[in-house]
Design an enzyme around this catalytic site. Sequence first.
Site, PDB file in Angstrom:
ATOM      1  CE  LYS A  38      -3.824  -2.504   2.092  1.00 53.33           C
ATOM      2  NZ  LYS A  38      -4.592  -2.920   3.266  1.00 53.33           N
ATOM      3  CD  GLN A  54      -3.588  -4.624   6.377  1.00 55.61           C
ATOM      4  OE1 GLN A  54      -3.684  -3.536   5.801  1.00 55.61           O
ATOM      5  NE2 GLN A  54      -3.977  -5.759   5.816  1.00 55.61           N
ATOM      6  CG  ASP A  70     -10.076  -0.037   5.383  1.00 55.76           C
ATOM      7  OD1 ASP A  70      -9.996  -0.489   4.222  1.00 55.76           O
ATOM      8  OD2 ASP A  70      -9.205  -0.197   6.246  1.00 55.76           O
TER       9      ASP A  70
HETATM   10  N1  GUN Z   1      -7.055  -6.774   5.764  1.00 61.25           N
HETATM   11  C1  GUN Z   1      -7.351  -7.431   4.606  1.00 61.25           C
HETATM   12  N2  GUN Z   1      -7.956  -6.601   3.729  1.00 61.25           N
HETATM   13  C2  GUN Z   1      -8.038  -5.399   4.332  1.00 61.25           C
HETATM   14  C3  GUN Z   1      -8.559  -4.129   3.915  1.00 61.25           C
HETATM   15  O1  GUN Z   1      -9.097  -3.933   2.818  1.00 61.25           O
HETATM   16  N3  GUN Z   1      -8.454  -3.134   4.833  1.00 61.25           N
HETATM   17  C4  GUN Z   1      -7.901  -3.327   6.061  1.00 61.25           C
HETATM   18  N4  GUN Z   1      -7.865  -2.296   6.890  1.00 61.25           N
HETATM   19  N5  GUN Z   1      -7.413  -4.474   6.466  1.00 61.25           N
HETATM   20  C5  GUN Z   1      -7.467  -5.510   5.606  1.00 61.25           C
END
Ligand code: GUN
Length: 289
Positions: free
Chosen positions: A53, A97, A120
Site C-alpha cells: 500500500k 490493517q 476503509d
Molecule cells: N485486511 C485485509 N484486507 C483489508 C482491507 O481492505 N483493509 C484493512 N484495513 N485491512 C485488511
Amino acid sequence: MAGTRIDGNEVARSVKARVKEAVAAIKEQGVSPCLATVLVGDDQASATYVRNKHKACEEVGILTRDHKLDASISQDEFDRVVEELNMDKSVHGILVQLPLPAHLDEFASTSRISPLKDVDGLTPHNAGLLAANKAVLVACTPSGIMEIFEHYNINLEGKNVLVINRSSLVGKPLYHLLLEKDATVITCHSKTGDLAGLCRSADVIITAVGDRARFTLTPEMIKEGAVVIDVAISRFNDKLAGDADYEGIIQKASFASPVPGGVGPMTVAMLLRNTVTAASLGSRIGRQF
Ligand code: GUN
C-alpha cells in the site's frame, strides 16, 4: 470457448492514472494527500499488504505515515494513536490493517477513526451512508469489484449475484453496492445450506472464503457463462490461491478473475482513490474522485 480473464492489474493501472492526476490537482491547491497506516503485531502477510500500500501511494504521489505497534499494545494505547491521527491535519486517510490481535476489539478500534479519514469505509457513519445509498468512502475491495464490473461492461441489472462472504470489509458493503445496481443479491456464509446448488443458479459469484482446504469453487458448481470474481487469497500447495479452480472455471465462465492479478490490485487502487477523496473532504474542496 474459454471466458475472458479479468486483468485486475490493467484496471488498477487506469484507476491509478486517474488518481495520479487528482493528486497533482489537489497539490496545486496546497493539499498533499497523506495516508497513515497502523499495523499491530508482526503478521508477515499483513506487513506485506501494508508495504504494498505504501509503495502504491508513492507511485501516485500520496505521502505515507507508517505506524507499527507492538502486538501487546493495550486498547487504550491503541485508541490514543488513532486519536492523534484523527487530530493531525496533515493526515487525510487512516487505515488500520486487519485483522487485529484478539485482545483488541476490531469494531471499537476502527469505529474511533474519524469518518472523514475512514478510507476503509468501516466506521458506523460510513457504513450507514452506504446503506442509504449516499456513501462517499466505501470499503476498497467491494468498490474495486464494482470498478471491474464497470470496466468489463458486466451488467448486473436483474442478475442473481451470490456473495460468499458476510464480513464488514467485503460481503456487507457488496450487498449494498450490488443492490444499487439492481442485482438480486444472496449473501452466503458458513451456515448456508446447499451452497453448491445456490452457486449453480447464480449469474455472478463473488467468493471470499480463503480456505482452499475447506472450500473450492469448481467448474461443476457454476453455470455456463457465469461471472466469477475471486476475492480470496491464501497459501495452497505452496502457492498463492483463491477460492476458485481458475483454470477449470475459465473454460466455462464468461469472465473470471485470477489469483493473483485479479481483485488484489484493485483493493490497493481504490485505497489510493479513497485517500485523495478523503484529502479533498478534509480540505473542504469536497470532491469525490
Ligand atoms: N485486511 C485485509 N484486507 C483489508 C482491507 O481492505 N483493509 C484493512 N484495513 N485491512 C485488511
